[in-house]
Design an enzyme around this catalytic site. Structure first.
Site, PDB file in Angstrom:
ATOM      1  CG  ASP A  36      -1.752   1.225   1.349  1.00 55.81           C
ATOM      2  OD1 ASP A  36      -2.351   1.442   2.431  1.00 55.81           O
ATOM      3  OD2 ASP A  36      -1.816   1.998   0.369  1.00 55.81           O
ATOM      4  CG  ASP A 220      -3.704   4.330  -2.149  1.00 53.73           C
ATOM      5  OD1 ASP A 220      -4.688   4.660  -1.469  1.00 53.73           O
ATOM      6  OD2 ASP A 220      -2.983   3.348  -1.877  1.00 53.73           O
TER       7      ASP A 220
HETATM    8  O1  LIG Z   1      -6.220   4.418   2.936  1.00 52.26           O
HETATM    9  C1  LIG Z   1      -5.701   4.761   1.910  1.00 52.26           C
HETATM   10  N1  LIG Z   1      -4.993   3.902   1.114  1.00 52.26           N
HETATM   11  N2  LIG Z   1      -4.784   2.597   1.540  1.00 52.26           N
HETATM   12  C2  LIG Z   1      -5.817   1.771   1.792  1.00 52.26           C
HETATM   13  N3  LIG Z   1      -7.070   1.964   1.450  1.00 52.26           N
HETATM   14  C3  LIG Z   1      -7.905   0.864   1.899  1.00 52.26           C
HETATM   15  C4  LIG Z   1      -7.024  -0.069   2.670  1.00 52.26           C
HETATM   16  C5  LIG Z   1      -5.649   0.473   2.543  1.00 52.26           C
HETATM   17  C6  LIG Z   1      -5.782   6.149   1.439  1.00 52.26           C
HETATM   18  C7  LIG Z   1      -4.733   6.994   1.629  1.00 52.26           C
HETATM   19  C8  LIG Z   1      -4.865   8.309   1.269  1.00 52.26           C
HETATM   20  C9  LIG Z   1      -6.039   8.740   0.711  1.00 52.26           C
HETATM   21 BR1  LIG Z   1      -6.227  10.542   0.243  1.00 52.26          BR
HETATM   22  C10 LIG Z   1      -7.100   7.895   0.512  1.00 52.26           C
HETATM   23  C11 LIG Z   1      -6.962   6.559   0.864  1.00 52.26           C
END
Ligand SMILES: O=C(NNC1=NCCC1)c1ccc(Br)cc1
Length: 331
Positions: A36, A220
């Protein structure tokens, strides 16, 4: 050193996420984790996770590892952009991905996980590849696997070659020239607050003209879809007959029989084209004639997210050098 590991789509009907095998501890315990770039905690389902919250996931048992050490007095708790979350304790142990081993990696063992993690049996935890400033361990923040591994890698980089409904790869320490065509275009990265944030130079819908507009967002690998400004997304879905922005389904839906236009985004003077097929994300329910779009509005998020729908159209270099940069190439 250099390493390579598969990025395996969870649920090949639609690429909800990608998992990669890792080994932790002595003797090695294998788990499949979601890498991630949008966060910086390495956490796993464990022998400490509430039994009612474990449903088929592989777990890490530190008590069975002769090299595990409790990081006394340290805890962690994380909330992701989609509302999911987890929390627990911290150990250090040997951690290996694709042949690259970090001894004494902080491995955050979950005591609790939210329902979306419980319900996804193929994801046994996450490996944060964002900047270590985002790590939630308290009272002392911990380093990501990449930050720990960087000094032993041939080059301080990792690359993502995610694929549509197929297995791709994460490479560590080198750039595999066979994985892309043309040149890699490198862009500056804004490392505050800790995401791989870059600015795209614009977009085009299908064969339409290119709109030069700066679109800042994060790359992401653990967000399934791609979320862009409302004006951009509206101009895309306007080209699809029957597409509507549904309150009920929480985004653009459209007739599954539609032939979707491609979406091109600018990276410097180059560009990446997402095939229309990648933007037909999934039927809203099994067998439904209505499908959910892979390109959605970011208006509720406060930031744009180039998630898997965009990343899988490219070969992406996450350069952890000084300064960090992000590289994009067609493939
Ligand atoms: O949480 C974030 N990325 N990772 C993951 N999503 C779901 C499980 C893990 C994320 C990070 C920054 C922003 Br702006 C939006 C979303």
């Amino acid at each position: 050193e250099k390493g390579s590991a598969p990025a395996i789509p969870v649920d090949p009907r639609f690429d909800i996420a990608y998992v990669t095998p890792v080994t932790i501890g002595t003797p090695p315990q294998t788990l499949y984790l979601d890498f991630d770039t949008g966060s910086s905690d390495l956490w796993v389902f464990s022998s400490h996770t509430l039994a009612s919250q474990v449903r088929g996931q592989m777990i890490y048992s530190p008590e069975k590892s002769t090299t595990a050490k409790l990081l006394a007095g340290h805890t962690w708790s994380i909330r992701y952009g989609d509302g999911s979350g987890s929390l627990g304790n911290v150990y250090t142990d040997n951690f290996t991905v694709g042949g690259v081993t970090v001894t004494s990696q902080a491995v955050q063992t979950a005591q609790q996980v939210s329902t979306s993690f419980t319900s996804e049996s193929d994801i046994h935890g996450l490996v944060g590849l964002g900047f270590s400033t985002l790590n939630t361990v308290y009272p002392n923040g911990q380093l990501t696997f990449f930050d720990n591994a960087k000094s032993q890698l041939d080059s301080p980089v990792f690359t993502a070659d995610l694929k549509w409904k197929k297995e791709g790869t994460y490479d560590f320490g080198f750039i595999d020239e066979t994985k892309y065509t043309g040149e890699i275009t490198y862009l500056p990265v804004q490392t505050d607050p800790g995401y791989w944030t870059f600015t795209s130079s614009g977009y085009a819908v299908g064969d339409g003209s290119f709109n030069q507009v700066s679109i800042s967002g994060i790359a992401d690998t653990a967000t399934s879809l791609t979320y862009l400004p409302t004006a951009v997304v509206t101009s895309y879905w306007r080209q699809v007959e029957g597409a509507v922005n549904s309150q009920y389904y929480g985004g653009y839906v459209f007739p599954c029989s539609s032939k979707l236009p491609s979406f091109t985004f600018g990276v410097g003077s180059a560009n990446i084209t997402i095939p229309g097929s990648y933007i037909n994300y999934a039927q809203i329910t099994e067998g439904s004639p209505t499908c959910f779009g892979g390109l959605q509005s970011s208006s509720g998020l406060g930031i744009n997210i180039w998630g898997d729908v965009a990343l899988k159209a490219a070969f992406v270099v996450f350069n952890g050098g000084n300064p960090p940069t992000i590289g994009w190439a067609r493939k």
